[in-house]
Motif scaffolding. Structure first.
Motif, short mmCIF file in Angstrom:
data_model
loop_
_atom_site.label_atom_id
_atom_site.label_comp_id
_atom_site.label_asym_id
_atom_site.label_seq_id
_atom_site.Cartn_x
_atom_site.Cartn_y
_atom_site.Cartn_z
N LEU A 1 35.37 14.99 17.26
CA LEU A 1 36.32 16.11 17.33
C LEU A 1 36.73 16.39 18.77
N ASN A 2 35.75 16.46 19.65
CA ASN A 2 36.01 16.71 21.07
C ASN A 2 34.80 16.28 21.88
N ILE A 3 35.05 16.06 23.17
CA ILE A 3 34.01 15.66 24.12
C ILE A 3 34.07 16.62 25.29
N GLU A 4 32.91 17.15 25.67
CA GLU A 4 32.83 18.11 26.77
C GLU A 4 31.80 17.63 27.80
N ASP A 5 32.12 17.80 29.09
CA ASP A 5 31.14 17.56 30.15
C ASP A 5 30.43 18.86 30.45
N MET A 6 29.11 18.78 30.68
CA MET A 6 28.30 19.98 30.87
C MET A 6 27.49 19.87 32.17
N ALA A 7 27.46 20.95 32.91
CA ALA A 7 26.71 21.01 34.17
C ALA A 7 25.27 21.48 33.91
N PRO A 8 24.30 20.91 34.63
CA PRO A 8 22.90 21.30 34.45
C PRO A 8 22.65 22.77 34.74
N ARG A 9 21.64 23.30 34.04
CA ARG A 9 21.12 24.65 34.26
C ARG A 9 22.20 25.74 34.25
N THR A 10 23.10 25.64 33.28
CA THR A 10 24.14 26.67 33.12
C THR A 10 24.06 27.24 31.71
N ALA A 11 24.58 28.43 31.55
CA ALA A 11 24.60 29.08 30.24
C ALA A 11 26.00 29.03 29.62
N THR A 12 26.88 28.24 30.20
CA THR A 12 28.23 28.09 29.67
C THR A 12 28.17 27.43 28.31
N GLY A 13 28.83 28.04 27.33
CA GLY A 13 28.87 27.45 25.99
C GLY A 13 29.96 26.40 25.90
N HIS A 14 29.65 25.31 25.25
CA HIS A 14 30.62 24.23 24.99
C HIS A 14 30.71 24.11 23.48
N ARG A 15 31.88 24.42 22.93
CA ARG A 15 32.03 24.58 21.49
C ARG A 15 32.81 23.44 20.86
N SER A 16 32.45 23.14 19.62
CA SER A 16 33.18 22.11 18.88
C SER A 16 34.60 22.59 18.59
N ALA A 17 35.53 21.63 18.56
CA ALA A 17 36.94 21.94 18.32
C ALA A 17 37.23 22.18 16.84
N GLY A 18 36.27 21.91 15.99
CA GLY A 18 36.40 22.10 14.55
C GLY A 18 35.03 22.15 13.93
N ALA A 19 34.98 22.00 12.62
CA ALA A 19 33.70 22.05 11.90
C ALA A 19 32.90 20.79 12.19
N SER A 20 31.84 20.93 12.98
CA SER A 20 31.01 19.78 13.35
C SER A 20 29.72 19.79 12.54
N LYS A 21 29.27 18.60 12.19
CA LYS A 21 28.00 18.41 11.50
C LYS A 21 26.96 17.81 12.45
N TYR A 22 27.48 17.15 13.52
CA TYR A 22 26.62 16.46 14.49
C TYR A 22 27.14 16.72 15.91
N ALA A 23 26.23 16.52 16.87
CA ALA A 23 26.61 16.49 18.28
C ALA A 23 25.77 15.39 18.94
N VAL A 24 26.40 14.63 19.81
CA VAL A 24 25.71 13.55 20.53
C VAL A 24 25.77 13.87 22.01
N GLU A 25 24.57 14.00 22.63
CA GLU A 25 24.49 14.20 24.08
C GLU A 25 24.07 12.91 24.76
N VAL A 26 24.78 12.58 25.84
CA VAL A 26 24.50 11.40 26.66
C VAL A 26 24.67 11.78 28.12
N ASN A 27 24.31 10.87 29.02
CA ASN A 27 24.55 11.12 30.44
C ASN A 27 26.03 11.41 30.66
#
Length: 147
Positions: free
Chosen positions: A96-122
């Protein structure tokens, strides 16, 4: 008694009383033809723990979060030291969407639609392989259902 004291020492000296949870199952996924070995976070405890307190992640390794129900799920990076990218997937494994995330932050990164899974990688793994929303992740039929 001495064994109990040693256990309590390690428990209390770890970050925020953190104790490694039971090993998560590992499964193989393919994303646009690229292999990815993922730990599967399919329980409430493992989804809550995620990749917190880890210092590194292998180049073709990641974590797959399996949610109980499709929804507008969010990820954040509190207590996570590794810069990550997350892809939110629908029930069929379509990104649905891909987001980059910074370490040690409380910023929420939300799915662009109804997600059943999320994959985190480097961070940058998807970009380096030119993986975009709309592409399908395969291998999800072999992962445990959410508990």
């Amino acid at each position: 008694m001495r064994t109990l004291a040693v256990f309590l020492f390690f428990l209390l000296s770890s970050p925020a009383g953190f104790v490694m949870s039971a090993e998560m199952p590992v499964r193989q996924l393919r994303i646009s033809g690229h292999p990815l070995s993922v730990e599967v976070a399919h329980t409430q405890a493992t989804r809550s723990q995620g990749l917190m307190y880890r210092q590194s992640l292998g180049e073709n390794n990641g974590m797959l979060f399996v949610f109980s129900e499709p929804g507008r799920h969010s990820m954040w990076m509190m207590n996570t030291d590794i810069p990550l990218s997350v892809a939110f997937l629908d029930e069929k494994g379509v990104i649905l969407n891909i987001e980059d995330m910074a370490p040690r932050t409380a910023t929420g990164h939300r799915s662009a639609g109804a997600s059943k899974y999320a994959v985190e990688v480097n961070r940058g793994w998807f970009a380096a392989r030119k993986v975009k929303p709309g592409e399908r992740v395969t291998g999800l039929e072999k992962v445990p259902a959410a508990e």
